[in-house]
Motif scaffolding. Structure first.
Motif, PDB file in Angstrom:
ATOM      1  N   ALA A 415       0.835  -1.203   0.000  1.00 42.80           N
ATOM      2  CA  ALA A 415       0.000   0.000   0.000  1.00 42.80           C
ATOM      3  C   ALA A 415       0.874   1.259   0.000  1.00 42.80           C
ATOM      4  O   ALA A 415       2.104   1.196   0.067  1.00 42.80           O
ATOM      5  CB  ALA A 415      -0.930  -0.017   1.209  1.00 42.80           C
ATOM      6  N   ASP A 416       0.232   2.410  -0.057  1.00 47.58           N
ATOM      7  CA  ASP A 416       0.946   3.680  -0.175  1.00 47.58           C
ATOM      8  C   ASP A 416       1.748   4.015   1.071  1.00 47.58           C
ATOM      9  O   ASP A 416       1.440   3.566   2.189  1.00 47.58           O
ATOM     10  CB  ASP A 416      -0.047   4.813  -0.454  1.00 47.58           C
ATOM     11  N   HIS A 417       2.757   4.835   0.861  1.00 52.57           N
ATOM     12  CA  HIS A 417       3.583   5.368   1.952  1.00 52.57           C
ATOM     13  C   HIS A 417       2.680   6.039   2.995  1.00 52.57           C
ATOM     14  O   HIS A 417       1.752   6.777   2.658  1.00 52.57           O
ATOM     15  CB  HIS A 417       4.574   6.390   1.379  1.00 52.57           C
ATOM     16  N   GLY A 418       2.944   5.764   4.278  1.00 54.78           N
ATOM     17  CA  GLY A 418       2.169   6.362   5.359  1.00 54.78           C
ATOM     18  C   GLY A 418       0.999   5.533   5.839  1.00 54.78           C
ATOM     19  O   GLY A 418       0.369   5.867   6.847  1.00 54.78           O
ATOM     20  N   LYS A 419       0.694   4.434   5.129  1.00 58.00           N
ATOM     21  CA  LYS A 419      -0.412   3.565   5.537  1.00 58.00           C
ATOM     22  C   LYS A 419      -0.046   2.840   6.825  1.00 58.00           C
ATOM     23  O   LYS A 419       1.027   2.267   6.963  1.00 58.00           O
ATOM     24  CB  LYS A 419      -0.694   2.547   4.432  1.00 58.00           C
ATOM     25  N   GLN A 420      -0.966   2.862   7.812  1.00 64.15           N
ATOM     26  CA  GLN A 420      -0.727   2.167   9.076  1.00 64.15           C
ATOM     27  C   GLN A 420      -1.173   0.716   8.976  1.00 64.15           C
ATOM     28  O   GLN A 420      -2.231   0.414   8.441  1.00 64.15           O
ATOM     29  CB  GLN A 420      -1.454   2.848  10.235  1.00 64.15           C
ATOM     30  N   ILE A 421      -0.342  -0.159   9.502  1.00 60.51           N
ATOM     31  CA  ILE A 421      -0.656  -1.590   9.541  1.00 60.51           C
ATOM     32  C   ILE A 421      -0.750  -2.020  10.998  1.00 60.51           C
ATOM     33  O   ILE A 421       0.163  -1.770  11.798  1.00 60.51           O
ATOM     34  CB  ILE A 421       0.421  -2.428   8.832  1.00 60.51           C
ATOM     35  N   LYS A 422      -1.862  -2.654  11.327  1.00 60.75           N
ATOM     36  CA  LYS A 422      -2.041  -3.233  12.661  1.00 60.75           C
ATOM     37  C   LYS A 422      -2.072  -4.745  12.501  1.00 60.75           C
ATOM     38  O   LYS A 422      -2.907  -5.278  11.765  1.00 60.75           O
ATOM     39  CB  LYS A 422      -3.341  -2.738  13.289  1.00 60.75           C
ATOM     40  N   MET A 423      -1.149  -5.421  13.171  1.00 56.31           N
ATOM     41  CA  MET A 423      -1.065  -6.869  13.045  1.00 56.31           C
ATOM     42  C   MET A 423      -1.201  -7.548  14.396  1.00 56.31           C
ATOM     43  O   MET A 423      -0.551  -7.139  15.366  1.00 56.31           O
ATOM     44  CB  MET A 423       0.265  -7.293  12.401  1.00 56.31           C
ATOM     45  N   LYS A 424      -2.032  -8.559  14.412  1.00 54.83           N
ATOM     46  CA  LYS A 424      -2.148  -9.409  15.601  1.00 54.83           C
ATOM     47  C   LYS A 424      -1.538 -10.758  15.243  1.00 54.83           C
ATOM     48  O   LYS A 424      -1.880 -11.343  14.204  1.00 54.83           O
ATOM     49  CB  LYS A 424      -3.610  -9.576  16.006  1.00 54.83           C
ATOM     50  N   VAL A 425      -0.603 -11.231  16.061  1.00 58.22           N
ATOM     51  CA  VAL A 425       0.106 -12.467  15.745  1.00 58.22           C
ATOM     52  C   VAL A 425       0.091 -13.422  16.932  1.00 58.22           C
ATOM     53  O   VAL A 425      -0.113 -13.009  18.083  1.00 58.22           O
ATOM     54  CB  VAL A 425       1.567 -12.186  15.334  1.00 58.22           C
ATOM     55  N   ARG A 427       2.554 -15.795  18.861  1.00 59.97           N
ATOM     56  CA  ARG A 427       3.972 -16.103  19.071  1.00 59.97           C
ATOM     57  C   ARG A 427       4.080 -17.149  20.174  1.00 59.97           C
ATOM     58  O   ARG A 427       3.942 -16.844  21.356  1.00 59.97           O
ATOM     59  CB  ARG A 427       4.758 -14.845  19.441  1.00 59.97           C
ATOM     60  N   ASN A 428       4.248 -18.387  19.759  1.00 59.58           N
ATOM     61  CA  ASN A 428       4.370 -19.496  20.709  1.00 59.58           C
ATOM     62  C   ASN A 428       3.191 -19.558  21.666  1.00 59.58           C
ATOM     63  O   ASN A 428       3.344 -19.772  22.869  1.00 59.58           O
ATOM     64  CB  ASN A 428       5.679 -19.380  21.500  1.00 59.58           C
ATOM     65  N   GLY A 429       1.977 -19.350  21.124  1.00 57.88           N
ATOM     66  CA  GLY A 429       0.763 -19.457  21.929  1.00 57.88           C
ATOM     67  C   GLY A 429       0.341 -18.180  22.602  1.00 57.88           C
ATOM     68  O   GLY A 429      -0.741 -18.122  23.211  1.00 57.88           O
ATOM     69  N   VAL A 430       1.129 -17.124  22.512  1.00 57.14           N
ATOM     70  CA  VAL A 430       0.786 -15.829  23.099  1.00 57.14           C
ATOM     71  C   VAL A 430       0.335 -14.887  21.982  1.00 57.14           C
ATOM     72  O   VAL A 430       1.026 -14.733  20.971  1.00 57.14           O
ATOM     73  CB  VAL A 430       1.988 -15.215  23.849  1.00 57.14           C
ATOM     74  N   ILE A 431      -0.837 -14.254  22.150  1.00 54.78           N
ATOM     75  CA  ILE A 431      -1.365 -13.335  21.148  1.00 54.78           C
ATOM     76  C   ILE A 431      -0.821 -11.932  21.422  1.00 54.78           C
ATOM     77  O   ILE A 431      -0.983 -11.394  22.514  1.00 54.78           O
ATOM     78  CB  ILE A 431      -2.901 -13.317  21.156  1.00 54.78           C
ATOM     79  N   LEU A 432      -0.161 -11.355  20.410  1.00 55.37           N
ATOM     80  CA  LEU A 432       0.459 -10.035  20.542  1.00 55.37           C
ATOM     81  C   LEU A 432      -0.024  -9.125  19.413  1.00 55.37           C
ATOM     82  O   LEU A 432      -0.351  -9.589  18.325  1.00 55.37           O
ATOM     83  CB  LEU A 432       1.986 -10.150  20.475  1.00 55.37           C
ATOM     84  N   THR A 433      -0.064  -7.815  19.687  1.00 58.14           N
ATOM     85  CA  THR A 433      -0.502  -6.830  18.701  1.00 58.14           C
ATOM     86  C   THR A 433       0.621  -5.832  18.421  1.00 58.14           C
ATOM     87  O   THR A 433       1.273  -5.348  19.354  1.00 58.14           O
ATOM     88  CB  THR A 433      -1.755  -6.076  19.182  1.00 58.14           C
ATOM     89  N   PHE A 434       0.839  -5.538  17.137  1.00 59.16           N
ATOM     90  CA  PHE A 434       1.891  -4.602  16.729  1.00 59.16           C
ATOM     91  C   PHE A 434       1.323  -3.617  15.712  1.00 59.16           C
ATOM     92  O   PHE A 434       0.408  -3.939  14.955  1.00 59.16           O
ATOM     93  CB  PHE A 434       3.073  -5.359  16.097  1.00 59.16           C
ATOM     94  N   ARG A 435       1.899  -2.426  15.703  1.00 58.70           N
ATOM     95  CA  ARG A 435       1.532  -1.399  14.725  1.00 58.70           C
ATOM     96  C   ARG A 435       2.788  -0.817  14.094  1.00 58.70           C
ATOM     97  O   ARG A 435       3.792  -0.626  14.777  1.00 58.70           O
ATOM     98  CB  ARG A 435       0.723  -0.276  15.381  1.00 58.70           C
ATOM     99  N   PHE A 436       2.716  -0.543  12.799  1.00 52.18           N
ATOM    100  CA  PHE A 436       3.816   0.136  12.125  1.00 52.18           C
ATOM    101  C   PHE A 436       3.294   0.873  10.901  1.00 52.18           C
ATOM    102  O   PHE A 436       2.163   0.665  10.453  1.00 52.18           O
ATOM    103  CB  PHE A 436       4.934  -0.855  11.723  1.00 52.18           C
ATOM    104  N   ILE A 437       4.111   1.770  10.382  1.00 55.21           N
ATOM    105  CA  ILE A 437       3.750   2.604   9.239  1.00 55.21           C
ATOM    106  C   ILE A 437       4.583   2.178   8.015  1.00 55.21           C
ATOM    107  O   ILE A 437       5.815   2.033   8.117  1.00 55.21           O
ATOM    108  CB  ILE A 437       4.021   4.094   9.537  1.00 55.21           C
ATOM    109  N   LEU A 438       3.917   1.958   6.893  1.00 55.06           N
ATOM    110  CA  LEU A 438       4.627   1.644   5.653  1.00 55.06           C
ATOM    111  C   LEU A 438       5.420   2.863   5.203  1.00 55.06           C
ATOM    112  O   LEU A 438       4.903   3.984   5.207  1.00 55.06           O
ATOM    113  CB  LEU A 438       3.662   1.207   4.571  1.00 55.06           C
ATOM    114  N   GLN A 439       6.662   2.625   4.791  1.00 52.19           N
ATOM    115  CA  GLN A 439       7.544   3.747   4.432  1.00 52.19           C
ATOM    116  C   GLN A 439       8.256   3.470   3.103  1.00 52.19           C
ATOM    117  O   GLN A 439       8.745   2.350   2.880  1.00 52.19           O
ATOM    118  CB  GLN A 439       8.601   3.961   5.522  1.00 52.19           C
ATOM    119  N   ASN A 440       8.304   4.495   2.262  1.00 45.75           N
ATOM    120  CA  ASN A 440       9.133   4.412   1.064  1.00 45.75           C
ATOM    121  C   ASN A 440      10.594   4.475   1.456  1.00 45.75           C
ATOM    122  O   ASN A 440      10.982   5.250   2.347  1.00 45.75           O
ATOM    123  CB  ASN A 440       8.831   5.578   0.115  1.00 45.75           C
ATOM    124  N   LEU A 441      11.424   3.685   0.807  1.00 47.92           N
ATOM    125  CA  LEU A 441      12.855   3.675   1.117  1.00 47.92           C
ATOM    126  C   LEU A 441      13.681   4.323   0.019  1.00 47.92           C
ATOM    127  O   LEU A 441      14.897   4.485   0.171  1.00 47.92           O
ATOM    128  CB  LEU A 441      13.328   2.239   1.365  1.00 47.92           C
TER     129      LEU A 441
END
Length: 442
Positions: A415-425, A427-441
């Motif tokens: 997706a476009d630069h600046g789009k926020q991604i929220k991911m729930k994963v 990890r070895n049976g533990v549910i964790l939530t992370f957020r990051f912003i897509l960036q052009n390099l």
């Protein structure tokens, strides 16, 4: 009567000779149209091998048909007349062992070859299905292109196989005709790239089996290299001989005669991964699916030419994975889902005009694909947010991963630069939530 029998026998021998050669034919027709799936810019075709239907990539960059990921199907496929050989492709892990099997029956649409050689790889690590999210059992290229004039319609997702002697070219004012160089049964085309304000001629493998736009082999003497700091190191893909890594960047423009595209994605694979590919000294790199899909193509090996016509994909911008994540479909997850909610009414004894409503909720357990992080670019937004290799994706931007295909998830990472991604994963049976912003390099 003797003359009639002699004629019949002669026709029978001619027919047997034609079908016994290692070539495809379309009985009782001059052409055949076959629908395909376009997955991550790759053409996926149904192919029958000894009566068993499988999924193959149509890869113009391979000179031998290769079969893999067949598991317990080996007995059904009746692989016989085999001898051990070694194959080499992209990647730095060296050669892989394969069996060369002769006299196999291949059927692609209505095109049949009754005497097809195939190279069977039993190494379970040679498996492209997890990266594409659908079963892939093999690769075929030259054996199709050598016997037919092949029309590839990327916009409508079909190929059409034409018998060369029966094919008539139509006038096409918007088409461009290019000479085709064949080397070791692989097709090459001449093009131009603009890097650092310099226009550079390049000879490129036409590689429908690659999902990127453009690969270039670094050549500092000719100005073919990423300029300044406008690049990043990344995983480029998986080849027959292992994973391929390198640098990603953009070229100012890419030209095929009058067809010109700007700000085109380019990858510069590391020298270890392409040592085998560079044995053809004239080769400068590859033009692959992300670029090829912008054209409808006619490949004519017989006359050594290729015809290109722009299609509806031509003006699409070039995107790349800005997250730093590479996912793989790795097994299954057991998911608890709401089955149904029913409402049951019961008369109220005290007042027959009133009804008590009872909500009856039940659940079911389903098997869903598990999407696992298998590559994570260093210092990427996803890594800096805290995601790890091995994390299993539960949801992305509040959409359950179970309801998405691998291609749909990957498109979110482009997706476009600046789009926020929220991911729930998981990890070895533990549910964790992370957020990051897509960036052009670059």
């Amino acid at each position: 009567m003797i003359k009639q029998n002699t004629l019949f026998l002669l026709l029978l021998l001619i027919s047997f000779f034609c079908f016994s050669q290692s070539s495809f034919n379309i009985p009782r027709s001059t052409s055949d149209k076959i629908k395909f799936k376009l997955i991550d810019n790759l053409i996926v075709l149904p192919v029958e091998v000894n009566g068993f239907e499988l999924s193959f990539l149509l890869d113009s960059g391979v000179s031998k048909p290769i079969l893999f990921n067949i598991g317990n199907h080996a007995d059904s496929l009746k692989i016989n007349n085999a001898e051990t050989i070694y194959l080499r492709g992209l990647g730095g892990d060296g050669s892989i062992e394969a069996l060369r099997s002769k006299q196999n029956l291949f059927k692609v649409g209505n095109a049949i070859n009754v005497n097809q050689d195939i190279y069977v790889v039993f190494d379970s690590t040679i498996n492209f299905a997890p990266r594409l999210g659908i079963p892939i059992h093999g690769i075929i290229g030259y054996d199709i292109f050598k016997d037919f004039i092949v029309e590839v319609n990327y916009s409508r997702k079909f190929i059409k196989l034409h018998k060369p002697l029966a094919y008539e070219y139509k006038e096409c004012k918007k088409c461009e005709v290019f000479d085709l160089t064949l080397h070791n049964n692989k097709p090459y085309i001449d093009a131009n790239v603009e890097i650092n304000s310099k226009n550079i001629p390049v000879k490129l493998l036409i590689d429908s089996g690659g999902s990127d736009a453009l690969w270039l082999f670094e050549d500092a003497d000719n100005g073919v290299y990423p300029v300044g700091e406008k690049y990043f190191n990344d995983y480029l893909g998986k080849g027959l001989s292992g994973s391929v890594y390198g640098k990603r960047s953009k070229v100012t423009s890419f030209s095929l005669n009058s067809f010109k595209l700007e700000n085109v994605n380019v990858a510069f694979p590391d020298s270890t991964s392409i040592s085998f590919a560079r044995k053809f000294k004239e080769r400068s790199g590859s033009i692959s699916g992300e670029l090829l899909k912008r054209f409808n193509i006619i490949m004519d090996y017989t006359n050594q030419k290729v015809i290109l016509k722009k299609n509806s994909n031509f003006g699409m911008p070039f995107h790349y994975n800005k997250s730093g994540i590479v996912l793989e479909q790795d097994g299954i997850r057991i998911v608890k889902e709401l089955d149904n909610t029913s409402i049951v009414g019961f008369p109220n004894d005290k007042d027959s005009n009133n009804t008590t409503l009872v909500f009856n909720t039940s659940y079911k357990y389903s098997l869903k694909p598990a999407f696992r992080i298998v590559e994570l670019r260093k210092d990427s937004p996803a890594e800096l947010a805290g995601l790890h290799l091995g994390d299993v994706v539960i949801s992305i931007n509040n959409k359950h991963a179970d309801d998405l295909s691998l291609q749909e998830i990957n498109s979110m990472f482009r997706a476009d630069h600046g789009k926020q991604i929220k991911m729930k994963v998981d990890r070895n049976g533990v549910i964790l939530t992370f957020r990051f912003i897509l960036q052009n390099l670059y």
